[in-house]
Design an enzyme around this catalytic site. Structure first.
Site, PDB file in Angstrom:
ATOM      1  N   THR A 122      22.315  78.483   6.746  1.00 31.55           N
ATOM      2  CA  THR A 122      22.461  78.689   8.192  1.00 31.55           C
ATOM      3  C   THR A 122      22.685  80.179   8.468  1.00 31.55           C
ATOM      4  O   THR A 122      23.454  80.835   7.773  1.00 31.55           O
ATOM      5  CB  THR A 122      23.660  77.857   8.710  1.00 31.55           C
ATOM      6  OG1 THR A 122      23.389  76.489   8.421  1.00 31.55           O
ATOM      7  CG2 THR A 122      23.867  78.041  10.200  1.00 31.55           C
ATOM      8  N   CYS A 125      36.618  97.626 -10.672  1.00 32.72           N
ATOM      9  CA  CYS A 125      36.092  96.273 -10.788  1.00 32.72           C
ATOM     10  C   CYS A 125      36.838  95.396  -9.791  1.00 32.72           C
ATOM     11  O   CYS A 125      37.676  95.864  -9.025  1.00 32.72           O
ATOM     12  CB  CYS A 125      36.216  95.758 -12.213  1.00 32.72           C
ATOM     13  SG  CYS A 125      37.912  95.508 -12.697  1.00 32.72           S
TER      14      CYS A 125
END
Ligand SMILES: Cc1ncc(COP(=O)(O)O)c(C=O)c1O
Length: 378
Positions: free
Chosen positions: A242, A328
Site C-alpha cells: 500500500t 552500525c
C-alpha cells in the site's frame, strides 16, 4: 543550523535533514483526512491516488524522467536493493560490478547475490576517494547485468565521474543496466537521468528536507527488473505494498524546493563549509581527507591523535551533532569500509569525523560551528 528543539548544533545533514516546513504543510492533509488506499475504486481512494500521481509527475519532471518510470519505495535502501537485485535476478548471468565505497544498501545487496553464485566485483577507489573509469571498465564483462556507481559518497562527499563511467560501461557491456545512487547528491548536484545516461537512479526524501521512510527508484523504460517485494502488484508490479501517499506528497514538495534552492545552496553552504574546515585546521589541527571534487555540504576531516568515538561523545555532550559516517545499527563506530578502501589504516580511519551542513545553514554558521567544535574538543 541550530536545532532549538534538541538544543544542538546540527551538523549531520548527511544522515538526515530537518523537514522543510512547507513539506509538512503539504503532507498534513494526507495524515488523517485524505487517508484512502490509493489502489481502491471509490472517491476516498481516488483522492489519494490523484495526489500520489501528481507527486510522481512532479518528481519525474524534476529528474528528466517520465511518470511511469518512477517506482516509489520506502527510501534509499529499498531503492538500492531493487536496483542491484532486480537486474541481476532477471538475467541468467546476473553479474554485478560496483565500487568498494558504495552505501551498505548496494554492497550488502551485491553480497547477497554473491551468495547465490552471481559474480560480484567491487572496484576499489583511488586514494583521492574517487573511482577511475578505466579501472571500473576493466571489471565489466559480457555477463555484467548491473553496474552501479554512486553519484557522490555519503562519508567523504566525493563526487564520482558517473558520466565517464557510463560511457565506458556502455562500450563494453551495452546490455548491462547502469545504476547510480544519487541519495546524497540531490541537494547540490544537477540530477537528470538523460544527462547521466543511467537506467536506474535512487533517491531518498529525508536527505533533502523531506520525510523519512520514502524514496524512489527511477527505472528507464525497457530495463528488466525482478521485483524484490512481491504482493499486490503496485508500482507496475515492481514494488508491492500500500502506497505511502503522504510520504510521496512530501517528497515531491521537498524535491521541488531543493531544486529551486540548488544553486543558492551551493553558493551558500560551500563557503560556510570551507570556513569551518580552515578554522578547525587552525584551532585543532584538523585536516581534510580528500581534495578532489566533492559535495559542498560535506566536511570530512581527520583529527590526528584523537579517536572519533571519543570525540563524538564529547561533541554530543557539548551540544554538537556530528558523525563518524560509519556507525552500525547499535551506534558503535566501526572502521569505515570507505576509508579503508581508500587506503587508510584502521587507526587512521578512526581519527576521522564527518560534519555535514544543509538547507538550514546560514551565513556565519561555518565560523560559529568551528569555534564551538574546537571549544568542545580542546
Ligand atoms: C548514499 C546513500 N545511499 C543509500 C542510503 C540509504 O537511504 P535510506 O536511509 O533512505 O534507506 C543512504 C543513507 O544514508 C545514503 O547515504
Amino acid at each position: 543550523m541550530w536545532d532549538n528543539s534538541n538544543h544542538m548544533l546540527y551538523l549531520d545533514h548527511a544522515a538526515t535533514t530537518p523537514m522543510r516546513p512547507a513539506v509538512w504543510e503539504a503532507m498534513e492533509p494526507f495524515v488523517a483526512d485524505t487517508f484512502g488506499n490509493s489502489s481502491g475504486s471509490h472517491g476516498v481512494s481516488r483522492r489519494a491516488k490523484n495526489a500520489l500521481e501528481e507527486a510522481r509527475e512532479v518528481l519525474a519532471g524534476l529528474i528528466g524522467a517520465r511518470p511511469q518510470e518512477i517506482v516509489f519505495t520506502s527510501g534509499g535502501t529499498e531503492a538500492d536493493n531493487l536496483a542491484i537485485k532486480g537486474p541481476s535476478l532477471s538475467s541468467s548471468g546476473g553479474g554485478v560490478v560496483t565500487t568498494a565505497i558504495e552505501h551498505e544498501a548496494v554492497l550488502e545487496s551485491a553480497h547477497f547475490l554473491a551468495g547465490l553464485g552471481r559474480s560480484v566485483v567491487e572496484v576499489p577507489p583511488e586514494p583521492s576517494g574517487s573511482v577511475d573509469p578505466d579501472r571500473f571498465a576493466a571489471a565489466i564483462s559480457p555477463g555484467t547485468a548491473v553496474a552501479s556507481v554512486m553519484t557522490a559518497n555519503n562519508e567523504t562527499g566525493a563526487v564520482l565521474p558517473v558520466a565517464a563511467i557510463v560511457r565506458v560501461v556502455r562500450s563494453v557491456a551495452p546490455r548491462a543496466a547502469i545504476h547510480t545512487d544519487a541519495v546524497q547528491a540531490f541537494n547540490s548536484e544537477d540530477i537528470n537521468v538523460d544527462d547521466l545516461e543511467v537506467d536506474l537512479l535512487s533517491l531518498a526524501a529525508h536527505k533533502f528536507g523531506g520525510p523519512r521512510g520514502v524514496g524512489l527508484l527511477y527505472v528507464r523504460a525497457g530495463t528488466a527488473l525482478e521485483p524484490v517485494l512481491h504482493g499486490g502488484g503496485q508500482e507496475l508490479g515492481l514494488r508491492s505494498g500500500t502506497h505511502n501517499v503522504m510520504g510521496a506528497v512530501g517528497m515531491a514538495v521537498a524535491a521541488q524546493l531543493a531544486v529551486v534552492d540548488r544553486s543558492h545552496f551551493r553558493a551558500r553552504v560551500g563557503p560556510e563549509r570551507d570556513v569551518f574546515e580552515v578554522r578547525l585546521g587552525e584551532l585543532v589541527g584538523a585536516v581534510r581527507t580528500i581534495d578532489g571534487e566533492r559535495l559542498p555540504q560535506h566536511a570530512h576531516l581527520r583529527f590526528p591523535n584523537r579517536i572519533n568515538e571519543t570525540m563524538l561523545i564529547q561533541l554530543d555532550q557539548g551540544g554538537v551533532a556530528g558523525s563518524a559516517g560509519s556507525a552500525c545499527q547499535s551506534g558503535a563506530v566501526t572502521p569505515s569500509h570507505v576509508l579503508t578502501a581508500m587506503g587508510m589504516s584502521a587507526s587512521e580511519a578512526a581519527e576521522c569525523l564527518r560534519f555535514s551542513f544543509g538547507w538550514t545553514t546560514e551565513a556565519g554558521d561555518g565560523l560559529k560551528a568551528a569555534e564551538l567544535v574546537a571549544g568542545v574538543l580542546s
